[in-house]
Scaffold this motif. Structure first.
Motif, PDB file in Angstrom:
ATOM      1  N   CYS A   1      32.335 -21.358 -26.873  1.00 14.21           N
ATOM      2  CA  CYS A   1      30.990 -21.045 -26.384  1.00 14.21           C
ATOM      3  C   CYS A   1      30.821 -19.582 -25.981  1.00 14.21           C
ATOM      4  O   CYS A   1      29.722 -19.151 -25.674  1.00 14.21           O
ATOM      5  CB  CYS A   1      30.635 -21.946 -25.208  1.00 14.21           C
TER       6      CYS A   1
ATOM      7  N   SER B   1      26.716 -21.552 -28.356  1.00 16.18           N
ATOM      8  CA  SER B   1      26.992 -21.078 -26.999  1.00 16.18           C
ATOM      9  C   SER B   1      26.737 -22.161 -25.962  1.00 16.18           C
ATOM     10  O   SER B   1      27.009 -21.963 -24.785  1.00 16.18           O
ATOM     11  CB  SER B   1      26.141 -19.848 -26.687  1.00 16.18           C
TER      12      SER B   1
ATOM     13  N   CYS C   1      31.737 -26.976 -26.215  1.00 14.47           N
ATOM     14  CA  CYS C   1      32.587 -25.881 -25.755  1.00 14.47           C
ATOM     15  C   CYS C   1      34.019 -26.384 -25.639  1.00 14.47           C
ATOM     16  O   CYS C   1      34.277 -27.427 -25.050  1.00 14.47           O
ATOM     17  CB  CYS C   1      32.131 -25.369 -24.393  1.00 14.47           C
TER      18      CYS C   1
END
Length: 176
Positions: free
Chosen positions: A64, A72, A76
């Motif tokens: 991320c 992003s 993650c």
């Protein structure tokens, strides 16, 4: 019959006048089929370099925080980018060699496709004029102790990825 119609109308009116719920804003999903820019990622992690910089290198990263095709906001996780640069050269002998080889004893395997398998990741690279090539990938763990399989034509070998640099292979590798 009238009662059934009144009940049906009551349900419809009740549904139409029910207060609206506030919906939370929808977070956009990562694009389906998005492409990861491995070359850009390799540069940003400091893993690019000259072909002559032989051996194994890795760098951990958070998906991320790096960009280059990773979302992003979604999924993650910590991953590892690893690259193994190697040089393939032929020797005139066949079989095991117990003595050291000099540069005069070796010829580069130049301009050949090298198929590689590295911790269940597969790819193809072409050796340059001096026999340099590389294998690279993104992994869930450090593949330093994993086997790297290299194949040129019908010839192949397995070597631990963390141990690889210059590889002197027997004559049949050059005769294909």
């Amino acid at each position: 019959m009238k009662l059934a119609i009144v009940l049906a109308l009551g349900v419809l009116v009740g549904c139409a006048s029910a207060p609206e719920r506030e919906e939370s804003p929808e977070v956009p999903e990562a694009p389906v089929g998005s492409r990861i820019d491995n070359e850009g990622l390799k540069r940003s992690l400091g893993l690019d370099g000259p072909a002559e910089d032989l051996g194994y290198k890795e760098q951990a990263f958070n998906t991320c925080k790096v960009g280059y095709g990773y979302s992003s906001t979604h999924d993650c996780e910590r991953k590892v980018f690893a690259v193994v640069r190697f040089r393939l050269q032929c020797r005139d002998s066949v079989g095991t060699v117990a003595t050291g080889l000099s540069a005069a004893d070796l010829n580069p395997i130049a301009g050949r496709s090298v198929r590689w398998t590295f911790a269940k990741t597969e790819g193809v690279d072409e050796t340059d004029g001096e026999g340099y090539a590389q294998a690279q990938g993104v992994f869930a763990f450090s593949p330093k102790r994993e086997w790297l399989r290299l194949a040129v034509g019908s010839q192949f070998l397995h070597i631990r990825s963390g141990d690889i640099t210059r590889i002197a292979v027997p004559r049949p590798w050059c005769e294909q």
